[in-house]
Design a protein around this motif. Structure first.
Motif, PDB file in Angstrom:
ATOM      1  N   ALA A 106       0.825  -1.142  -0.033  1.00 23.48           N
ATOM      2  CA  ALA A 106      -0.026  -0.040   0.038  1.00 23.48           C
ATOM      3  C   ALA A 106       0.841   1.287   0.087  1.00 23.48           C
ATOM      4  O   ALA A 106       0.514   2.142  -0.610  1.00 23.48           O
ATOM      5  N   PHE A 107       1.995   1.365   0.789  1.00 19.41           N
ATOM      6  CA  PHE A 107       2.938   2.399   0.736  1.00 19.41           C
ATOM      7  C   PHE A 107       3.398   2.726  -0.644  1.00 19.41           C
ATOM      8  O   PHE A 107       3.469   3.852  -1.085  1.00 19.41           O
ATOM      9  N   VAL A 108       3.965   1.527  -1.247  1.00 15.23           N
ATOM     10  CA  VAL A 108       4.557   1.761  -2.509  1.00 15.23           C
ATOM     11  C   VAL A 108       3.705   2.161  -3.423  1.00 15.23           C
ATOM     12  O   VAL A 108       3.858   3.209  -4.261  1.00 15.23           O
ATOM     13  N   VAL A 109       2.387   1.873  -3.455  1.00 15.18           N
ATOM     14  CA  VAL A 109       1.298   2.416  -4.313  1.00 15.18           C
ATOM     15  C   VAL A 109       1.123   3.963  -3.934  1.00 15.18           C
ATOM     16  O   VAL A 109       1.090   4.629  -5.045  1.00 15.18           O
ATOM     17  N   CYS A 110       0.907   4.149  -2.769  1.00 18.42           N
ATOM     18  CA  CYS A 110       0.733   5.703  -2.483  1.00 18.42           C
ATOM     19  C   CYS A 110       2.057   6.327  -2.837  1.00 18.42           C
ATOM     20  O   CYS A 110       1.841   7.502  -3.391  1.00 18.42           O
ATOM     21  N   ASN A 111       3.235   5.840  -2.746  1.00 18.48           N
ATOM     22  CA  ASN A 111       4.144   6.584  -2.999  1.00 18.48           C
ATOM     23  C   ASN A 111       4.354   6.916  -4.500  1.00 18.48           C
ATOM     24  O   ASN A 111       4.958   7.852  -5.094  1.00 18.48           O
ATOM     25  N   LEU A 112       3.915   6.198  -5.340  1.00 20.55           N
ATOM     26  CA  LEU A 112       3.832   6.266  -6.872  1.00 20.55           C
ATOM     27  C   LEU A 112       2.892   7.150  -7.172  1.00 20.55           C
ATOM     28  O   LEU A 112       3.182   8.134  -8.090  1.00 20.55           O
ATOM     29  N   ILE A 113       1.678   7.160  -6.528  1.00 19.58           N
ATOM     30  CA  ILE A 113       0.645   8.103  -6.734  1.00 19.58           C
ATOM     31  C   ILE A 113       0.943   9.490  -6.424  1.00 19.58           C
ATOM     32  O   ILE A 113       0.775  10.571  -7.353  1.00 19.58           O
TER      33      ILE A 113
END
Length: 388
Positions: A106-113
Motif C-alpha cells: 500500500a505504501f509503494v502504491v501511495c508513493n507512486l501516486i
C-alpha cells in the motif's frame, strides 16, 4: 528540531540499543521474544538511517524512501510481534507477516501516486496500526497486570493514536481541523514517534527486570522440580488457616505423606530417574485435589496437603484416594517403568495448635502408617481430654 535531525536521532538511538542488546544476548542467551524485539529494533535503525541518507540527497529519493519505510514498517511490526510473543501468542508471525506485506504494498502504491501527500498518510496509518497492536498485546491480562505494564499499554496506545491521527486527519480534513493545523499535527506525530522509541526501549527492559524479580520471588516459595509450594511457601499458605482454627467453624485438615522406600530408586536408577518420579507423582496428586487444596513439598520425599474446610473423615477419604492413585501410577523413565507407594498421616488443625505441634501430630500418624506396613493411611490420635 527539524525532521532530518529527528530521523537521524531515531536511527542512532536504535543503533545504540542494538549494540547494547547484542552484548546482553551474547551473555544471557536469546529468548524468542527478545530476539524478535532485537530484530525489530535493527530493522528500525536501518530504516531511519536510510531515510536520513535519502533526505540528505546522498541516494535517489525514489529508492531510499520505499526501502527505508519498508524497513521501518518491518521493525515496528516485529516489535509489535515481540510483545505478542511475550504475551504467549507464539503464532503472531502468521498474522503480522501478511499485514506487513499489505502495508508495504500500500505504501509503494501511495508513493507512486503521490510521493508527498499519500505517502505521509500511509506511513502514519501503518505505523499507528502496528504500535496500537503492541499496546493491545501489553493490555492482555489487564486485571492481573502490574501497574508498569498498564502504564505502558495506555501510553503506547495513546501515542499510537497520535501517530495514526496525522494520516486520518489529513484524509478527513486536508486543511486542518480548527486549532489542529497540519503543521502542529506533524510536530505531534514526530514527537510521538520519538517517545514511542524511547518508551518501547525502556519499557521492554523494565518489564524484563520486573519479570525476573517475579521469577526470583516465586523461586523462594515454589519447589522447581515439582512446581508445588516448598516448605516456606506451604507454611505461608498454612498461616491464615491456623488463625481461623481458633474460631468456631468448619475444620481444616492436614495430610502428611512420604513415598515408601524411595531411596532404592535413587540407588538403583539414579537421581535423574528419581526426579522424574517425583515430578510425575506430584502432578498425579494435584489431579486428585480441589482448586482450594494445597499440595506442598516439605523436604525430600515428604509432602503435605492442606485441605480447607475438611473434617477428619473427608480427609481420610482424600488421603485414601491419593494413596490408591500413587499405587496405580507407573512412571516411565529411560531405564525402567517404576511404581511406588506412599504412607499417609491425617489430622485436623486444633485451636491450640502451632506449626510444630500440628506437624508433629501428623508426622506421628505418618510414622504409625510406616510401622504398620507402609502403603496405608493413619489418623492422628484424638486429643487427650483433661480430667475434671
Amino acid at each position: 528540531m527539524d525532521s532530518t535531525t529527528m530521523v537521524l536521532a531515531l536511527a542512532l538511538g536504535n543503533l545504540a540499543l542494538c549494540a547494547a542488546l547484542f552484548f546482553f544476548e551474547h551473555v544471557d542467551g536469546r529468548p524468542a521474544a527478545l530476539s524478535a524485539w532485537g530484530w525489530g529494533r535493527q530493522y528500525q535503525a536501518a530504516g531511519w538511517l536510510l531515510l536520513a541518507i535519502g533526505a540528505a540527497g546522498v541516494m535517489p529519493e525514489g529508492l531510499a524512501f520505499p526501502v527505508s519505510y519498508a524497513l521501518v514498517f518491518a521493525g515496528v511490526a516485529w516489535e509489535c510481534g515481540a510483545q505478542w510473543e511475550r504475551a504467549g501468542r507464539l503464532r503472531w508471525r502468521r498474522v503480522v507477516a501478511p499485514l506487513l506485506g499489505l502495508a508495504v504494498a500500500a505504501f509503494v502504491v501511495c508513493n507512486l501516486i503521490d510521493p508527498f501527500g499519500l505517502r505521509a498518510i500511509a506511513a502514519s496509518l501503518v505505523l499507528g496500526a502496528f504500535y496500537l497492536g503492541a499496546a493491545v498485546a501489553l493490555a492482555i491480562g489487564w486485571t492481573e497486570a502490574s501497574m508498569l505494564r498498564r502504564f505502558l499499554a495506555l501510553a503506547t496506545g495513546i501515542l499510537a493514536l497520535v501517530v495514526g491521527a496525522r494520516g486520518a486527519l489529513v484524509l478527513a480534513a486536508p486543511a486542518g481541523w480548527g486549532w489542529m493545523s497540519n503543521d502542529l499535527l506533524r510536530q505531534l506525530h514526530t514527537g510521538a514517534l520519538y517517545l514511542l522509541a524511547v518508551l518501547g526501549a525502556f519499557g521492554w527492559l523494565l518489564l524484563g527486570r520486573e519479570r525476573l524479580q517475579g521469577e526470583l520471588t516465586r523461586m523462594e516459595i515454589v519447589d522447581p522440580l515439582t512446581d508445588v509450594p516448598n516448605r516456606r511457601g506451604f507454611f505461608q499458605t498454612l498461616a491464615p488457616w491456623m488463625a481461623l482454627a481458633r474460631r468456631p467453624g468448619q475444620p481444616t485438615a492436614l495430610v502428611l505423606f512420604d513415598l515408601d522406600q524411595f531411596k532404592r530408586i535413587n540407588d538403583g536408577y539414579g537421581h535423574p530417574a528419581g526426579d522424574v518420579v517425583l515430578a510425575t507423582l506430584a502432578a498425579a496428586c494435584k489431579r486428585q485435589l480441589r482448586d482450594s487444596d494445597v499440595l506442598g513439598r516439605l523436604v525430600g520425599v515428604e509432602f503435605a496437603i492442606l485441605l480447607p474446610r475438611t473434617g477428619e473423615q473427608d480427609a481420610l477419604m482424600v488421603a485414601e484416594r491419593m494413596r490408591a492413585a500413587i499405587e496405580a501410577q507407573r512412571v516411565k523413565t529411560e531405564r525402567a517403568l517404576i511404581s511406588l507407594t506412599a504412607s499417609f498421616g491425617v489430622t485436623t488443625i486444633r485451636p491450640d495448635d502451632s506449626n510444630v505441634t500440628l506437624l508433629a501430630r501428623a508426622d506421628e500418624a505418618l510414622r504409625a502408617a510406616k510401622a504398620a506396613g507402609r502403603n496405608r493411611v493413619e489418623l492422628a490420635a484424638p486429643p487427650v481430654l483433661a480430667e475434671d
